[in-house]
Design a protein around this motif. Sequence first.
Motif, PDB file in Angstrom:
ATOM      1  N   VAL A 297       0.819  -1.327   0.179  1.00  0.00           N
ATOM      2  CA  VAL A 297       0.008  -0.167   0.064  1.00  0.00           C
ATOM      3  C   VAL A 297       0.872   1.220  -0.043  1.00  0.00           C
ATOM      4  O   VAL A 297       1.709   1.276   0.750  1.00  0.00           O
ATOM      5  N   ALA A 298       0.683   2.172  -1.231  1.00  0.00           N
ATOM      6  CA  ALA A 298       1.483   3.557  -0.979  1.00  0.00           C
ATOM      7  C   ALA A 298       1.167   4.135   0.139  1.00  0.00           C
ATOM      8  O   ALA A 298      -0.026   4.416   0.603  1.00  0.00           O
ATOM      9  N   PRO A 299       2.105   4.942   0.599  1.00  0.00           N
ATOM     10  CA  PRO A 299       1.843   5.798   1.857  1.00  0.00           C
ATOM     11  C   PRO A 299       0.965   6.877   1.602  1.00  0.00           C
ATOM     12  O   PRO A 299       0.942   7.350   0.302  1.00  0.00           O
ATOM     13  N   THR A 300       0.393   7.244   2.320  1.00  0.00           N
ATOM     14  CA  THR A 300      -0.732   8.697   1.981  1.00  0.00           C
ATOM     15  C   THR A 300       0.140   9.852   1.801  1.00  0.00           C
ATOM     16  O   THR A 300       1.233  10.182   2.822  1.00  0.00           O
ATOM     17  N   VAL A 301      -0.251  10.594   0.726  1.00  0.00           N
ATOM     18  CA  VAL A 301       0.596  11.910   0.685  1.00  0.00           C
ATOM     19  C   VAL A 301      -0.262  13.052   0.469  1.00  0.00           C
ATOM     20  O   VAL A 301      -1.505  12.841  -0.205  1.00  0.00           O
ATOM     21  N   ALA A 302      -0.245  14.096   1.423  1.00  0.00           N
ATOM     22  CA  ALA A 302      -1.291  15.005   1.860  1.00  0.00           C
ATOM     23  C   ALA A 302      -1.599  15.722   0.711  1.00  0.00           C
ATOM     24  O   ALA A 302      -2.652  16.242   0.472  1.00  0.00           O
ATOM     25  N   ALA A 303      -0.608  15.952  -0.258  1.00  0.00           N
ATOM     26  CA  ALA A 303      -0.730  16.777  -1.673  1.00  0.00           C
ATOM     27  C   ALA A 303      -1.835  16.220  -2.670  1.00  0.00           C
ATOM     28  O   ALA A 303      -2.656  16.949  -3.204  1.00  0.00           O
TER      29      ALA A 303
END
Length: 242
Positions: A56-62
């Motif tokens: 699972v890809a880490p969460t990116v705020a952008a």
Amino acid sequence: MKRKLMALNLVLIAMLGFVWYRFQQTRQANAQREARVLGERVPNKRYPALARIPPVAPTVAANYLDVAQRMLLARDRNPTVIIDPEPVKAKPPMPPMPVVHGLMTLGEPGIILSEKPGAEQRTYHAGDKVGPFKLLAFDSTTVQLDWDGEKVNKKLQDLWEKGEAPSAAAGGAAGNVPPPPSAVSAANAPAPSPTGPGIDIGGGFKSCQPNDSTPTGTVQSGLRKVELQTPFGRSCRWEPAR
């Protein structure tokens, strides 16, 4: 009667024997089937390995910037901040104009002013501050002032203090310098008489003739008579009428 009972008992015994026989047959068949099923060996089959689940890809705020900046129920919501314009301030009224007391034509031209009637008089040059005004330029007929970025042009005679006599301090500063040729001394002048413009003094101006009693503001031959009070006395000349 006894024979019937004995016959009935024989029938019941025969039925019980048949039931017991069927019961034994069924029990043996089930036992054989169970032994056959449990004894059968299932061959091992090789199945392909399961594919790895991608991490699972880490969460990116952008990636959620659009969600944070906008609202689905309000399309006009955006990060642009609208600053209310500052209220327009009403320009204050213009203060009283300075008062003219005389002109200095010797050396560097200067004009004697006071910030208001009755205030201290002093000589100003172009570029000096006169109270809330700034002196831009002046000549023998007009004065140009600057007030709050607005240029104000006034005639010299409009700023002259009515009924003012020449300042003693200004006369003392002038020393023994003789008055200009155009100045007419009322003490030495003969009986006045209306004569009109005199000789040409350049720039379209003409001097006043001696004994000229023509009222100030009189227009003759396209020229208007102008009289100014200076530290050396009253100055008179004829200028082009506008």
